[in-house]
Design a protein around this motif. Sequence first.
Motif, PDB file in Angstrom:
ATOM      1  N   TYR A  99       0.847  -1.193   0.000  1.00 50.30           N
ATOM      2  CA  TYR A  99       0.000   0.000   0.000  1.00 50.30           C
ATOM      3  C   TYR A  99       0.878   1.237   0.000  1.00 50.30           C
ATOM      4  O   TYR A  99       1.731   1.403   0.882  1.00 50.30           O
ATOM      5  N   CYS A 100       0.654   2.099  -0.954  1.00 51.25           N
ATOM      6  CA  CYS A 100       1.476   3.296  -1.116  1.00 51.25           C
ATOM      7  C   CYS A 100       1.292   4.237   0.069  1.00 51.25           C
ATOM      8  O   CYS A 100       0.168   4.480   0.533  1.00 51.25           O
ATOM      9  N   THR A 101       2.423   4.797   0.543  1.00 53.47           N
ATOM     10  CA  THR A 101       2.359   5.703   1.687  1.00 53.47           C
ATOM     11  C   THR A 101       1.937   7.114   1.276  1.00 53.47           C
ATOM     12  O   THR A 101       1.795   7.984   2.131  1.00 53.47           O
ATOM     13  N   HIS A 102       1.742   7.355  -0.043  1.00 56.91           N
ATOM     14  CA  HIS A 102       1.203   8.653  -0.461  1.00 56.91           C
ATOM     15  C   HIS A 102      -0.294   8.683  -0.145  1.00 56.91           C
ATOM     16  O   HIS A 102      -0.713   9.247   0.845  1.00 56.91           O
ATOM     17  N   ARG A 103      -1.110   8.000  -0.954  1.00 55.36           N
ATOM     18  CA  ARG A 103      -2.543   7.998  -0.668  1.00 55.36           C
ATOM     19  C   ARG A 103      -3.148   6.608  -0.782  1.00 55.36           C
ATOM     20  O   ARG A 103      -4.336   6.473  -1.028  1.00 55.36           O
ATOM     21  N   GLY A 104      -2.282   5.588  -0.585  1.00 59.68           N
ATOM     22  CA  GLY A 104      -2.834   4.263  -0.317  1.00 59.68           C
ATOM     23  C   GLY A 104      -2.991   3.298  -1.468  1.00 59.68           C
ATOM     24  O   GLY A 104      -3.350   2.147  -1.246  1.00 59.68           O
ATOM     25  N   ALA A 105      -2.743   3.731  -2.692  1.00 59.90           N
ATOM     26  CA  ALA A 105      -2.966   2.809  -3.824  1.00 59.90           C
ATOM     27  C   ALA A 105      -2.085   1.566  -3.680  1.00 59.90           C
ATOM     28  O   ALA A 105      -1.012   1.611  -3.086  1.00 59.90           O
ATOM     29  N   ALA A 118       6.736   1.154  -9.220  1.00 63.78           N
ATOM     30  CA  ALA A 118       6.141   2.480  -9.391  1.00 63.78           C
ATOM     31  C   ALA A 118       4.662   2.410  -9.052  1.00 63.78           C
ATOM     32  O   ALA A 118       3.922   1.577  -9.588  1.00 63.78           O
ATOM     33  N   CYS A 119       4.218   3.281  -8.154  1.00 63.99           N
ATOM     34  CA  CYS A 119       2.796   3.303  -7.815  1.00 63.99           C
ATOM     35  C   CYS A 119       1.996   3.741  -9.039  1.00 63.99           C
ATOM     36  O   CYS A 119       2.346   4.732  -9.691  1.00 63.99           O
ATOM     37  N   PRO A 120       0.916   3.034  -9.364  1.00 64.47           N
ATOM     38  CA  PRO A 120       0.173   3.383 -10.580  1.00 64.47           C
ATOM     39  C   PRO A 120      -0.621   4.694 -10.461  1.00 64.47           C
ATOM     40  O   PRO A 120      -1.101   5.204 -11.469  1.00 64.47           O
ATOM     41  N   TYR A 121      -0.734   5.266  -9.230  1.00 64.31           N
ATOM     42  CA  TYR A 121      -1.593   6.446  -9.069  1.00 64.31           C
ATOM     43  C   TYR A 121      -0.842   7.740  -9.394  1.00 64.31           C
ATOM     44  O   TYR A 121      -1.241   8.489 -10.296  1.00 64.31           O
ATOM     45  N   HIS A 122       0.288   8.018  -8.717  1.00 62.84           N
ATOM     46  CA  HIS A 122       1.030   9.262  -8.989  1.00 62.84           C
ATOM     47  C   HIS A 122       2.513   9.015  -9.232  1.00 62.84           C
ATOM     48  O   HIS A 122       3.301   9.942  -9.244  1.00 62.84           O
ATOM     49  N   GLY A 123       2.864   7.736  -9.355  1.00 61.11           N
ATOM     50  CA  GLY A 123       4.213   7.421  -9.804  1.00 61.11           C
ATOM     51  C   GLY A 123       5.311   7.435  -8.757  1.00 61.11           C
ATOM     52  O   GLY A 123       6.495   7.420  -9.108  1.00 61.11           O
ATOM     53  N   TRP A 124       4.969   7.482  -7.468  1.00 62.21           N
ATOM     54  CA  TRP A 124       6.036   7.324  -6.463  1.00 62.21           C
ATOM     55  C   TRP A 124       6.713   5.971  -6.708  1.00 62.21           C
ATOM     56  O   TRP A 124       6.030   4.980  -7.045  1.00 62.21           O
TER      57      TRP A 124
HETATM   58  S1  FES Z   1      -1.096   6.821  -4.060  1.00 59.38           S
HETATM   59 FE1  FES Z   1       0.842   6.112  -4.691  1.00 59.38          FE
HETATM   60  S2  FES Z   1       1.781   7.766  -5.672  1.00 59.38           S
HETATM   61 FE2  FES Z   1      -0.137   8.527  -4.989  1.00 59.38          FE
END
Ligand code: FES
Length: 385
Positions: A99-105, A118-124
């Motif tokens: 689970y991404c620590t940005h917004r959870g994706a 690479a997170c598929p939501y914002h690319g972290w």
């Molecule tokens: S939720 Fe993963 S980069 Fe935004």
Amino acid sequence: MADQLARHAAFDLVDRMNELIRSSTTDMAPSMMRVPLEHYNSQERHERELQAMFRTTPLCAAPSASIAHPGDYTTREVLDRSLLISRDAEGEAHVVLNYCTHRGAMIANGDGCTKRHACPYHGWTFDPAGTLVGIPGAEGFAELDRSTAGLVKLPTVEAYGFIWCILDPNGSVDIEADLGEFGAELGRWGYDSFWKVAVYDHVFPANWKTTMEAFSETYHFPYVHGASIGPGVIANTATFDLFASRHHRLGAPLTPMRAHAEGDAEFDPVWHTSLLYWKCPDLMLANTPMGVEVVQVTPTLDVGQTRLRHTMLARSAPTTDEEREIALAMSVPAANAITLEDGPTLSTCGRGLSEGDHSHATIGRNEPGVQNIHEQAQRALGEIA
Ligand code: FES
Ligand SMILES: [Fe+2]
């Protein structure tokens, strides 16, 4: 390979197995067992089992062979949490919450090989250890201490050909203490050099114990697998041994062993036996002439649902495309046995154990492996010593 065969665990069991075959019997538990149906269908009891058995005990995240090379990864759902299991460039295995620590994706899906997730939501981007290594538009996060924004790591250790983890990020994984003498038994097989043939994921509408039970006896083989793999096994005939008072081994003779028991053939541990291991609570290993079937059984948060990952491993990697094709073709009957035979049967057990009006399931003396699964669950809940 020669080494593996020379120390084959079946050599320890051959005399006992011969005796069982000649006597048409099996190792027996001291008495029958009655299991109240609430052990299979009580949500409250299920939550206590999750805590006592699955959240506080080392679980098998994956066989080492399923992420054999640097960058390899796989994902799994365990107790309704997504795990990302990766191998880094140095060869170390890691298990992190997916689970991404940005917004959870969710970061990864399925399996593959990559240096960076690479997170598929914002690319972290994160490395295989879960360290945050890249943020697009980084000026928006100038205040972020990146060392605090990595993926949540689970305590992980790799041993005996498996990656073990504990679901509590603040816990520790002491696999030697958990396995005891079972570690040396697993170590005999050299699973760390096996090769992944195929992986199948299943969800069954049945309690986790119901699902695990099916891999702890050969009593059902003539009925459920009678037209497929059943004739290859001398059913309802197996040695039974406990390791560390907890994990168990079944020594199941295959049909060709009958000739040896009757004095007509040399003993061949590979083609005459199937040794089945249960590592409490989540891992079943079925050793076959081709290699080993790794069966990982984990509950969901719902008492009546189970996830099963079935990974087939061959003893060594193929050296030609033809060998690869043969390995895949030979894995099909075992895959079908779970998909087409055990699975539908277990689904009916799930109904019977939650909808039935009988008071308890009856586990025979001939099912000591099934009895042990229930004993370990009851022991974890403090109901028996
Ligand atoms: S939720 Fe993963 S980069 Fe935004
Ligand atoms: Fe089966």
